[in-house]
Every structure is written in C-alpha cells, then in structure tokens.
Scaffold this active site. Structure first.
Site, PDB file in Angstrom:
ATOM      1  N   LYS A 136       1.033  -1.042  -0.113  1.00 26.35           N
ATOM      2  CA  LYS A 136      -0.216   0.119  -0.371  1.00 26.35           C
ATOM      3  C   LYS A 136       0.754   1.705  -0.430  1.00 26.35           C
ATOM      4  O   LYS A 136       1.833   1.637   0.862  1.00 26.35           O
ATOM      5  CB  LYS A 136      -1.290   0.133   0.708  1.00 26.35           C
ATOM      6  CG  LYS A 136      -2.198   0.831   1.791  1.00 26.35           C
ATOM      7  CD  LYS A 136      -3.122   0.619  -0.014  1.00 26.35           C
ATOM      8  CE  LYS A 136      -4.036   1.391   0.038  1.00 26.35           C
ATOM      9  NZ  LYS A 136      -5.747   0.980  -0.004  1.00 26.35           N
ATOM     10  N   GLY A 169     -20.725   7.197   4.685  1.00 26.92           N
ATOM     11  CA  GLY A 169     -19.271   7.648   2.669  1.00 26.92           C
ATOM     12  C   GLY A 169     -20.110   7.258   2.022  1.00 26.92           C
ATOM     13  O   GLY A 169     -20.694   5.902   2.489  1.00 26.92           O
ATOM     14  N   VAL A 170     -20.490   8.585   1.608  1.00 27.28           N
ATOM     15  CA  VAL A 170     -21.306   7.690   0.474  1.00 27.28           C
ATOM     16  C   VAL A 170     -20.425   8.354  -1.171  1.00 27.28           C
ATOM     17  O   VAL A 170     -20.372   9.133  -2.089  1.00 27.28           O
ATOM     18  CB  VAL A 170     -22.588   8.870  -0.358  1.00 27.28           C
ATOM     19  CG1 VAL A 170     -22.841   8.044   0.866  1.00 27.28           C
ATOM     20  CG2 VAL A 170     -22.642  10.372   0.147  1.00 27.28           C
ATOM     21  N   GLY A 171     -18.989   8.135  -1.124  1.00 25.43           N
ATOM     22  CA  GLY A 171     -18.092   8.302  -2.470  1.00 25.43           C
ATOM     23  C   GLY A 171     -17.697   7.529  -3.677  1.00 25.43           C
ATOM     24  O   GLY A 171     -19.210   6.864  -3.565  1.00 25.43           O
ATOM     25  N   VAL A 196     -16.932   4.100  -3.694  1.00 30.31           N
ATOM     26  CA  VAL A 196     -18.148   2.541  -3.313  1.00 30.31           C
ATOM     27  C   VAL A 196     -19.411   3.584  -2.333  1.00 30.31           C
ATOM     28  O   VAL A 196     -20.749   2.913  -2.748  1.00 30.31           O
ATOM     29  CB  VAL A 196     -16.861   2.171  -2.434  1.00 30.31           C
ATOM     30  CG1 VAL A 196     -17.082   0.945  -1.929  1.00 30.31           C
ATOM     31  CG2 VAL A 196     -14.948   1.724  -3.024  1.00 30.31           C
TER      32      VAL A 196
HETATM   33  P1  NAD Z   1     -13.947   8.229  -1.711  1.00 27.20           P
HETATM   34  O1  NAD Z   1     -12.960   8.732  -1.191  1.00 27.20           O
HETATM   35  O2  NAD Z   1     -14.397   8.257  -3.223  1.00 27.20           O
HETATM   36  O3  NAD Z   1     -15.136   8.424  -0.712  1.00 27.20           O
HETATM   37  C1  NAD Z   1     -15.333   8.293   1.438  1.00 27.20           C
HETATM   38  C2  NAD Z   1     -16.070   9.382   1.294  1.00 27.20           C
HETATM   39  O4  NAD Z   1     -16.423   9.330   2.665  1.00 27.20           O
HETATM   40  C3  NAD Z   1     -16.251  10.580   0.985  1.00 27.20           C
HETATM   41  O5  NAD Z   1     -17.207  11.090   0.132  1.00 27.20           O
HETATM   42  C4  NAD Z   1     -16.222  11.535   2.109  1.00 27.20           C
HETATM   43  O6  NAD Z   1     -15.838  12.396   2.598  1.00 27.20           O
HETATM   44  C5  NAD Z   1     -16.426  10.378   3.086  1.00 27.20           C
HETATM   45  N1  NAD Z   1     -16.138  10.226   4.441  1.00 27.20           N
HETATM   46  C6  NAD Z   1     -14.998  10.683   5.284  1.00 27.20           C
HETATM   47  N2  NAD Z   1     -14.963  10.716   6.243  1.00 27.20           N
HETATM   48  C7  NAD Z   1     -16.371  10.012   7.221  1.00 27.20           C
HETATM   49  C8  NAD Z   1     -16.894  10.830   7.636  1.00 27.20           C
HETATM   50  N3  NAD Z   1     -16.082  10.321   9.198  1.00 27.20           N
HETATM   51  N4  NAD Z   1     -17.842  10.373   7.953  1.00 27.20           N
HETATM   52  C9  NAD Z   1     -18.217  10.023   6.731  1.00 27.20           C
HETATM   53  N5  NAD Z   1     -17.977   9.940   5.712  1.00 27.20           N
HETATM   54  C10 NAD Z   1     -16.404  10.386   5.311  1.00 27.20           C
HETATM   55  O7  NAD Z   1     -13.782   6.725  -1.679  1.00 27.20           O
HETATM   56  P2  NAD Z   1     -14.008   5.691  -2.309  1.00 27.20           P
HETATM   57  O8  NAD Z   1     -13.181   4.730  -2.902  1.00 27.20           O
HETATM   58  O9  NAD Z   1     -15.262   5.044  -1.532  1.00 27.20           O
HETATM   59  O10 NAD Z   1     -13.568   4.072  -0.540  1.00 27.20           O
HETATM   60  C11 NAD Z   1     -14.188   4.047   0.143  1.00 27.20           C
HETATM   61  C12 NAD Z   1     -13.491   3.446   1.719  1.00 27.20           C
HETATM   62  O11 NAD Z   1     -13.350   1.967   0.721  1.00 27.20           O
HETATM   63  C13 NAD Z   1     -11.965   3.418   1.468  1.00 27.20           C
HETATM   64  O12 NAD Z   1     -11.827   3.234   3.291  1.00 27.20           O
HETATM   65  C14 NAD Z   1     -11.477   2.279   0.713  1.00 27.20           C
HETATM   66  O13 NAD Z   1     -10.260   2.763   0.821  1.00 27.20           O
HETATM   67  C15 NAD Z   1     -11.817   1.617   0.891  1.00 27.20           C
HETATM   68  N6  NAD Z   1     -12.032   0.722  -0.516  1.00 27.20           N
HETATM   69  C16 NAD Z   1     -12.162   1.350  -1.432  1.00 27.20           C
HETATM   70  C17 NAD Z   1     -11.816   0.973  -2.872  1.00 27.20           C
HETATM   71  C18 NAD Z   1     -12.311   1.825  -4.108  1.00 27.20           C
HETATM   72  O14 NAD Z   1     -12.653   0.289  -5.063  1.00 27.20           O
HETATM   73  N7  NAD Z   1     -12.357   2.459  -4.715  1.00 27.20           N
HETATM   74  C19 NAD Z   1     -11.763  -0.676  -3.264  1.00 27.20           C
HETATM   75  C20 NAD Z   1     -11.667  -1.221  -1.543  1.00 27.20           C
HETATM   76  C21 NAD Z   1     -11.848  -0.804  -0.600  1.00 27.20           C
END
Ligand code: NAD
Length: 350
Positions: free
Chosen positions: A81, A183-185, A187
């Site tokens: 990582k 968290g609504v990013g 994923v």
């Molecule tokens: P992202 O940055 O698109 O979304 C993360 C979201 O979480 C953002 O909207 C952010 O504002 C929000 N956030 C951060 N802290 C917060 C809190 N305390 N309370 C509420 N919301 C909060 O990231 P992503 O790609 O969607 O990844 C989300 C999680 O999934 C991470 O832990 C990442 O490691 C994990 N993940 C992602 C992937 C991938 O393919 N993107 C794969 C495996 C795991």
C-alpha cells in the site's frame, strides 16, 4: 532483535519505504507486506494524517490487509500500500507529486504495484504511469479489465451486503431492509444506488454533507449527521469511508444485526472483532467483501482477462463470505479471526 520497530502494526513486513521529494513537496510511504503470492499490489491514498507515525501505521495496516485481500480474492499477488501525506484536509495532490510518486514506485522494480485509493483518481494514475509501468487502475477500453476500481468494488460490496442480509436477517430481497451507509464516495455512493434500485430503506452520512444530500435527493434516501450514522437503529450498518471506525465505544452503541461495507480496516483492533461477535452482530470481513476493485485492477495489471472475467470473480465474493461465516459458526470464532486465519494460511504464514 527489533520485532515491531515501535509500530505495533508492524507484522514482519518485507519492506517499509519512506520517500520525500523536495522539488514537488512529496512525502510518501510504501509498505510491502508480502510478495509470497506475487507482486505486492494495493492502491495509494492521499490523506491528511495527524503525524508521520499515523501515516506509517496506516500503510502498515492497509498493506497487510491487501495481502489478505489478494489472497482471499484468489489473485497471484501479494500485499502492499502507498500513502501520500496531504498537507491539510481538502488539499489536492499536484501533478509533480504524482510524478515523484511514480518514480518512487519505479524504484521498487515491480515489487509494488499501485492503483488509486481515497483521494486519487484514474487521471492521477495516468500521471503516475508516465514514470512507471507498475501501475493499474488506468483508463481502459470498454469491456477490458481495469479502470476505476470504485464501481467494481461497489458491486462486490452490494453482492456481499445482500448475502449478509440473507444470512443475518433471513432476507431474500433487499426491499424494506434498512441500511445505514457511512461515506457516499465512489464505493458508498455506488452501493447506495444499487441498493436503492432494490427498494432498500437507506440513510446516508458523509463529511461532505452536500454530497450525501444530493445523492439522497437522487435516490430517495434520508441523511443524518456523520456522528449519528453508526448508532442508528437499523438492520445493516455499511461503513464506506475510512478505517478504524469499529471501536469499543462505537460497537457498544451499534443498533443493527449486520455490519457489511467496503471501507478498509474497519476494526480498530483485533479485540473489536471479538466485541462485534460477542454482541451477535454478523460481520462481513472488510477485505473479503471489498475485493472487487483489486480483482479489477489485478487482472488489468496481470493481463489475465476481460471485464466479464472480472465480474465472474466478483460474483464469487458472497461464496467466500459464506465460507467464513460457516467456519465461524463451526468454531465459535469471530468472523474477523476466521478470515485472517484462512488468509494467513494462503500466504504461508499460518
Ligand atoms: P472516496 O474518497 O470516493 O469516498 C470516501 C467518502 O467518505 C467521501 O465522500 C468522504 O467525504 C467520506 N468520509 C470520509 N470520512 C468520513 C466520516 N468520518 N464520516 C462520513 N463520511 C466520511 O473513497 P472510496 O474509493 O469510496 O473508498 C471508500 C472506502 O472503501 C475506503 O476505506 C477505501 O479504502 C475502501 N476501498 C475502496 C476501494 C475502491 O475501489 N475505491 C476498494 C476497496 C476498498
């Protein structure tokens, strides 16, 4: 002999590499946990950490998680990582810093393969790729493996949530099932859209409140402040933001039957896996349920298949969860411990 170098999360990592680039202002960590099954694959995160120790700890934990995740996903890849230290919350990484990160990856000669994680995008990887070929998650042609892993991760988490609803709630459909999404990013947002189509009753929270509100208006969901989401009375809590959110205090406050979401390293400590289990809450181990993204970028990097092959492997995520839940039922051990045990066996550390 030093066994943890002052970092309790050090787990005989094969290498922990610290990089600074004065010209661009890059400070980055690349942790390689294991290359036993193949090159250490895992995304790179751009985040504002309290201090450098917190950044290294995150890289140590996340890279071990990637070893376990890649092994459980059946990929011929080890675990690594990257983390890049952001100077403040909300800062954007610069092209020069991405290039410097690409050179750092290149210097490891293919032992580490990067991709996008929180705070990075496909475009970021395009810039990284100007300096190294040990990168995945690049834009790809339709029908190929690879590209932004977020939507594929969301699909795997969705399938895992449905399996967890069946196992933990006896629900054959998601209609009317209450899911609280933290968290609504990429994923969490993708998951919310898929669950909304099935008629699930959704509550969303995000530190970017406007994102949560816009999505809620689009799909017909409720929004609560971030500090309320984990303690809501609900059926399923789905963590999709950052890690270490399942703590002694937050687990005691949970009012749900299932925890199933895509965030990496949801358990703050191993003891929290026992606590969750002790409360009778069904847990979908994070690195099993969120493997979709790494399957996508892993097959892209290895040149092992197309989009159909990716989705065929993502479809197997529920089977792997059921294997973990069955062994947990048989042994009485927490789901988190069972998953670790299976993964450790696979990477030859069992
Ligand atoms: P992202 O940055 O698109 O979304 C993360 C979201 O979480 C953002 O909207 C952010 O504002 C929000 N956030 C951060 N802290 C917060 C809190 N305390 N309370 C509420 N919301 C909060 O990231 P992503 O790609 O969607 O990844 C989300 C999680 O999934 C991470 O832990 C990442 O490691 C994990 N993940 C992602 C992937 C991938 O393919 N993107 C794969 C495996 C795991």
């Amino acid at each position: 002999m030093l066994t943890d170098w002052g970092f309790p999360d050090f787990d005989d990592h094969e290498g922990v590499h610290l990089f600074t680039d004065r010209d661009s202002g890059l400070s980055a960590v690349i942790a390689i946990h294991s290359t036993k099954l193949g090159p250490a694959a895992g995304g790179v995160r751009f985040w504002n950490y309290a201090d450098s120790k917190a950044a290294i700890t995150d890289a140590l934990r996340l890279s071990r998680g990637m070893s376990y995740k890649n092994a459980m996903a059946g990929l011929p890849m080890g675990g690594g990582k990257g983390v890049v230290l952001a100077p403040r919350q909300g800062a954007a990484i610069t092209p020069a810093q991405l290039e410097a990160f690409g050179r750092a990856v290149e210097s490891l000669g293919g032992r580490y393969v990067t991709a996008e994680d929180v705070g990075m995008s496909e475009n970021s990887m395009k810039i990284v790729a100007t300096q190294t070929r040990h990168v995945s998650g690049l834009p790809v042609a339709a029908g190929s493996a690879g590209g932004d892993p977020g939507p594929v991760t969301a699909m795997g988490v969705y399938l895992g949530v449905k399996a967890a609803a069946k196992r933990g709630l006896g629900a054959d459909s998601m209609r009317g099932v209450r899911v609280s999404i933290q968290g609504v990013g990429s994923v969490g947002g993708g998951l919310a859209r898929l669950l909304a189509k099935d008629g699930a009753v959704l509550t969303l929270a995000d530190i970017h409140g406007e994102h949560a509100k816009a999505l809620a208006a689009e799909i017909g969901a409720a929004v609560v402040p971030t500090e309320e989401i984990l303690g809501l009375e609900t059926d399923i809590v789905s963590p999709n933001a950052l890690g270490a959110i399942l703590t002694e205090a937050s687990i005691a406050a949970l009012r749900c039957k299932v925890v199933a979401g895509g965030a990496n390293n949801q358990l703050a400590t191993r003891a929290d896996g026992h606590r969750l289990h002790g409360r009778g809450i069904l847990y979908a181990p994070d690195y099993v349920i969120n493997a979709g993204g790494i399957i996508n970028v892993g097959l892209e990097y290895l040149g092992l298949g197309d989009r159909a092959e990716v989705m065929a492997r993502v479809d197997k995520i529920p089977e792997r969860l059921i294997e973990v839940w069955d062994e947990s039922d048989r042994t009485g051990d927490p789901e988190s411990e069972v998953a670790d045990r299976i993964a450790q066996r696979l990477i030859g550390r069992g």
